[in-house]
Write an enzyme that holds these catalytic residues in place. Structure first.
Site, PDB file in Angstrom:
ATOM      1  N   SER A  81     -31.317 -29.987  41.603  1.00 14.61           N
ATOM      2  CA  SER A  81     -30.775 -30.312  42.776  1.00 14.61           C
ATOM      3  C   SER A  81     -29.825 -29.209  43.118  1.00 14.61           C
ATOM      4  O   SER A  81     -29.360 -28.945  44.189  1.00 14.61           O
ATOM      5  CB  SER A  81     -29.896 -31.709  42.862  1.00 14.61           C
ATOM      6  OG  SER A  81     -30.615 -32.686  42.928  1.00 14.61           O
ATOM      7  N   GLU A 126       0.814  -1.332   0.054  1.00 10.94           N
ATOM      8  CA  GLU A 126       0.085  -0.094  -0.036  1.00 10.94           C
ATOM      9  C   GLU A 126       0.878   1.347  -0.158  1.00 10.94           C
ATOM     10  O   GLU A 126       0.698   2.219  -0.601  1.00 10.94           O
ATOM     11  CB  GLU A 126      -0.950   0.150   1.231  1.00 10.94           C
ATOM     12  CG  GLU A 126      -2.117  -1.126   1.199  1.00 10.94           C
ATOM     13  CD  GLU A 126      -3.157  -1.013   0.100  1.00 10.94           C
ATOM     14  OE1 GLU A 126      -3.050   0.377  -0.239  1.00 10.94           O
ATOM     15  OE2 GLU A 126      -3.606  -1.929  -0.168  1.00 10.94           O
TER      16      GLU A 126
END
Length: 691
Positions: free
Chosen positions: A367, A96
């Site tokens: 439980s 770039e």
């Protein structure tokens, strides 16, 4: 006369040249002054709010960016330059902006070269935008092609170069650029494409990702693999030409077989997406912020989330559920000392389902509800840890003997006369129903409400077995009371909200503690619940994975599996099940416990193990396990048990005849069979001045 005329003619050109020189100097001076004024103006002027700054951001308790609230569906995770693979940085610069460190925001030579090539080809075939120019466009400008936008781009580019170092500009660029599929920034892209952080990207992976921003749709490997590989080759060639790598390294990287995330695995959303959604609901529905302000107001939202704990939670869920198509899970972990939510996983896969199971109020806790009932029994002193019931098939009568209830133990296993410790460890249902009938269901419900359970609870004997649906969030909140010495602290996720200038718009009040039960009652229950992870306990199979004091309770129904437990630092509820109420198989019903164990150990790996604080009003004495009475020297099997001071047994066991007519309590001392270091330490502490 003629001389004078000629002399006057010679003066005119000289005068004209001086005038042109002065005009040139004056124009140049004006130009320099104008450039200086423009430079000074740009330097002193503030850059506008970037699009990312206009979106509100959510931060962890340590300041890491978790998510961005945006209606555009942006996924962004900000990382430092040191947390990005050097291969990705080199690949990006080579492709770039090769002159990035040498230009002042504009590559004049590159612009001239691009202009020449474009004129030669009679079309735009090459661009010359620097990384700084691209960053200016992405941060501050729309994509319209107008002269005014180009002027603004030049101004913002110059300002970026003035105000930030090259390293800072590069870091901003790599955290801002779009990589396709909703991923903004290299960290989000690395996670989405490869399921790894940006710092771990290799050369081949970096070359693929560095090529995507030029055309996020066209060069996406998910959309067009051939285009992506062609672009990867261009990137690798650029790195060869700049001397970053050799041709041999480029060829090897190009031939590397890349492992991309599958559609099910990848997510274009933020870290902790279920937590992010919860925070959104809190901000809008509880704190009264408008959604438009949340989306575009640039809010900075500071939360309680611990990123390391969150990652541990997500990893634990994923390790047990794997790629199961339908099996779901939930995990919520709260610091019992201040109510702060440290981790939240609302489901197995956010991409598949955004439903947050942490707040689902349709699940029976089984439980795992029993400790709430036992706490009521201990706190009211209607029972102690030595209280015994006969574990055998029983037909219970209730509602003035008009109704009956006949519970069963799992696997039809009945233990005979047992005490509360044995009942909790083995999850005995008969003992539990005896307890709720003795204590009273209404009293249990009253305590549950104080502990943070808001779901409807039915005052029936089966409540003891967790038949009333409760959310994982409520369960973690309730267990936090036990882990916090009987004190309740309201759960909190949002600590502070500021605007983009740092002005505080909301700040959570200091945590307010409420003493729900006496510390001694909470501690006795905690000590009993530690037995769940010991030999004979329902959580014993994962005890080797937890190397610290921990208390908890399992819970299993035909459709739900739970483990809710706590350490001094975290109260955690884990649920596993199916959305459509499908019956759990044996293997599936055993997944909650290992999720809990893996999460707890990983989340606290940097925290030294701590024993639970022992209140002054707790005593420990030896009792005879058969009778529940004070043990004597003649009792063959005696065990050390804890009690709220004043509730300990007063009678000696008489089942074992002694020659001494006046038996005395056995001095409390460390049990040689005690295997855990913290149990040795705890016994020593209790015996030093508490017995």
């Amino acid at each position: 006369m003629q001389r004078l005329v000629r002399s006057g003619n010679r003066r005119k050109p000289r005068h004209k040249k001086r005038w042109i020189l002065k005009l040139t100097l004056f124009t140049g001076l004006i130009g320099v002054i104008s450039v200086g004024v423009l430079w000074l103006y740009l330097y002193q002027s503030d850059l506008p709010l970037s699009y990312s700054e206009q979106s509100s951001e959510i931060y962890s308790r340590n300041g890491e960016t978790i998510a961005v609230f945006s209606d555009a569906g942006r996924n962004r995770s900000t990382v430092k330059l040191s947390e990005i693979s050097p291969w990705l940085i080199r690949a990006t610069l080579a492709t770039e902006d090769r002159q990035f460190y040498n230009h002042i925001g504009f590559d004049i030579r590159g612009m001239a070269r691009a202009l020449f090539i474009n004129l030669k080809e009679m079309e735009k075939v090459q661009g010359a935008s620097t990384l700084t120019q691209q960053l200016a466009r992405n941060l501050y400008l729309s994509h319209e092609r107008t002269w005014s936008r180009k002027v603004k781009e030049a101004m913002y580019t110059a300002q970026l170069e003035m105000k930030y170092s090259k390293q800072e500009i590069l870091q901003m660029y790599l955290n801002e650029i779009y990589y396709g599929h909703g991923a903004y920034g290299i960290e989000a892209a690395a996670q989405m494409y490869f399921g790894k952080p940006a710092k771990d990207l290799d050369l081949a992976e970096s070359a693929i990702l560095a090529g995507v921003p030029k055309g996020p749709t066209y060069y996406s490997p998910y959309n067009h693999m051939k285009n992506a590989k062609d672009r990867q080759k261009i990137v690798l060639s650029a790195m060869v030409s700049t001397g970053e790598i050799s041709q041999q390294e480029a060829d090897k990287a190009y031939d590397e077989l890349l492992s991309f995330q599958t559609r099910q695995e990848r997510t274009t959303l933020s870290i902790a997406p279920y937590f992010r959604d919860y925070v959104r609901s809190v901000i809008v529905n509880e704190l009264g912020f408008d959604e438009s302000v949340l989306e575009h107001g640039g809010l900075r939202i500071y939360t309680t989330l611990d990123l390391e704990a969150q990652q541990a939670a997500e990893a634990a869920v994923k390790s047990e559920l794997g790629n199961s198509a339908d099996l779901e899970a939930a995990l919520i972990s709260i610091d019992p000392r201040n109510g702060q939510i440290r981790a939240l996983v609302g489901g197995a896969n956010y991409t598949r389902s955004q439903y947050n199971h942490v707040f689902a109020t349709t699940r029976q806790p089984g439980s795992s509800f029993k400790p709430i009932m036992y706490l009521s029994a201990l706190a009211s002193q209607k029972m102690t840890s030595a209280s015994q019931f006969n574990s055998q098939p029983t037909l219970f009568h209730y509602d003035d003997n008009r109704k009956t209830y006949s519970p069963k133990n799992f696997g039809s296993k009945y233990l005979g006369e047992i005490d509360m410790r044995q009942a909790i460890a083995a999850s005995d249902n008969i003992y539990a129903v005896n307890t709720i009938l003795k204590v009273g269901a209404d009293q249990v419900i009253e305590l549950a409400r104080k502990m943070g359970i808001t779901s409807p609870l039915q005052a029936v004997p089966s409540l003891a077995l967790g038949t009333s649906p409760i959310s994982p969030f409520e369960m973690a909140t309730a267990f936090a009371v036990i882990g916090n010495q009987g004190k309740s602290v309201k759960p909190v996720a949002v600590l502070k909200i500021t605007d983009e200038d740092g002005k505080v718009l909301y700040e959570a009040p200091d945590p307010k503690e409420e003493q729900i039960v006496e510390p001694a009652a909470a501690y006795v229950l905690t000590q009993l619940m530690e037995s769940v992870f010991e030999t004979g306990g329902t959580g014993n199979r994962v005890s080797a994975d937890i190397k610290r004091p921990v208390a908890g309770k399992t819970g299993t129904t035909s459709t739900d599996a739970w483990l809710v437990g706590f350490t001094p630092e975290l109260s955690t509820a884990v649920w596993v099940g199916y959305d459509k109420g499908k019956t759990l198989g044996t293997a599936e019903s055993r997944k909650a416990a290992p999720i809990f164990a893996k999460f707890t150990e990983k989340a606290l790996e940097k925290v030294p193990p701590k024993i639970f604080p022992i209140p002054d009003s707790v005593v420990s004495i030896y009792i005879d396990p058969d009778t529940g009475k004070l043990a004597t020297a003649d009792c063959p099997d005696r065990k050390l048990e804890v009690f709220i001071q004043g509730t300990e047994p007063q009678e000696f066991c008489t089942d074992h005849i002694s020659e001494d007519p006046t038996p005395e309590p056995i001095p409390v001392q460390e049990k040689p069979e005690s295997k855990s270091w913290w149990r040795h330490l705890k016994r020593w502490w209790m015996n030093s001045d508490k017995s």
